[in-house]
Design a protein around this motif. Structure first.
Motif: not given
Length: 374
Positions: A308-328
């Motif tokens: 479930r990559p959305e779990l990692l996405a939520l963790a990244c969003a919680s520290v301010g990582i931008d949506r555009s950077v997450f695919p990389t």
């Protein structure tokens, strides 16, 4: 109209049960507040004081919002205002409460501390901005540790903030960026406190602090640079200057110390996580995300090992990582972690939804709850 006549008018209105007379009573008192010393004499007269104590509260509760607002504005500086009334107005909607919280001499330290406990964040911020704020209230603000309220306190140069209080605020500035600018301008800042603050602010504020306190920028910058230099995973030998790479357990301990040092210096930022992945340091990425998000390392490891990559996405969003950077980030993590988190292209599409229009703390809560179901 004489003081006696005005007093009689107020008492007559008070005896009436008609709604319009009760509003006229409040408006008469509002008007009196603009009438100078004669008004004070009326309000301090025993009959009127008795009236205020007996029925004023019910009148205010029943009054229209506009009347309450006008009353709060007029009573904000009145020393004769009933204590109970002022406390009720201070707990009213913030637009009504603001002038009372800011100025009323009737509000004492214990009243202000109660507002910090019972009222909204907006009310708490107004308390922190109140001129000449007392030490007990400052202590209560520091104890609650609410970022927006701490920031308001840092900008209140008339508050009774001790050296120890400033030290606590500077410690909080490590995680609350908004504190740094007001603290750098605070008149109570000393040389040693300025050095502590220096490592957590941007270059412009560093230059300002260095000029104000004659700090040794070269030495301070070298200490910060050393923390960043260690991020490359090796240490320079004192013998021949070559880079010596540690064993796996030593590397883990070094990464832990490095992340703690960067975090303390305010240099651990979301961009550092992407850099760690590009340098193929998955453990450093996990440690950095754990530190930034104040997660347990096992939480991040479970997230990246899941389908479930959305779990990692939520963790990244919680520290301010931008949506555009997450695919990389997702692509690099999968390369370094045997294709996990799984889910393929569909999982990546779901992960994009984790970067919704909500605050990082909401993403953090969602991450914790979602991980509990894995």
């Amino acid at each position: 109209m004489s003081v006696a006549a005005k007093t009689q008018e107020i008492l007559s209105l008070a005896r009436s049960r008609a709604v319009q007379d009760r509003e006229r009573l409040l408006l008469a008192i509002v008007d009196l507040c603009d009438a100078g010393d004669g008004a004070t004499a009326v309000m301090e007269s025993p009959p009127v004081q008795a009236l205020l104590s007996s029925i004023f509260m019910s009148l205010v509760v029943e009054a229209e919002r506009d009347i309450r607002r006008r009353l709060a504005e007029k009573l904000a500086d009145a020393e004769w205002a009933p204590v109970a009334l002022i406390n009720v107005l201070a707990l009213d909607d913030i637009e009504i409460a603001r002038p009372v919280i800011a100025s009323s001499p009737v509000l004492k330290d214990n009243d202000l501390v109660r507002l910090l406990v019972e009222a909204t964040i907006e009310h708490q911020i107004e308390v922190a901005r109140r001129p000449q704020l007392g030490a007990p209230v400052v202590a209560a603000i520091l104890e609650q540790n609410e970022p927006a309220v701490l920031t308001a306190l840092a900008g209140n140069v008339s508050a009774q903030v001790s050296r120890d209080d400033l030290k606590r605020l500077i410690g909080a500035a490590r995680r609350i960026a908004a504190l740094r600018t007001p603290l750098s301008r605070h008149p109570g800042l000393t040389d040693d406190l300025a050095r502590e603050l220096y490592v957590w602010v941007g270059q412009a504020l560093r230059n300002s602090l260095a000029a104000r306190f004659r700090l040794d920028q070269t030495a301070l910058d070298a200490a910060i640079a050393e923390s960043i230099r260690e991020a490359h995973g090796g240490v320079v030998s004192e013998v021949d200057g070559t880079v010596v790479f540690p064993q796996e357990d030593e590397r883990a301990e070094m990464e832990k110390r490095l992340l703690a040092k960067l975090d303390q210096a305010g240099q651990l930022r979301p961009g550092y996580l992407l850099r760690a992945l590009r340098e193929q340091k998955l453990s450093l990425f996990i440690g950095g995300l754990t530190t930034l998000g104040r997660f347990d390392p096992d939480q991040i490891r479970r997230a990246i090992d899941s389908d479930r990559p959305e779990l990692l996405a939520l963790a990244c969003a919680s520290v301010g990582i931008d949506r555009s950077v997450f695919p990389t980030i997702l692509e690099l993590v999968r390369e370094l972690n045997d294709g996990h988190p799984g889910g393929g292209a569909e999982g990546a599409r779901r992960a994009a939804g984790a970067f919704g229009p909500f605050a990082p703390d909401i993403a953090r809560t969602a991450f914790t709850k979602a991980l509990a179901k894995v």
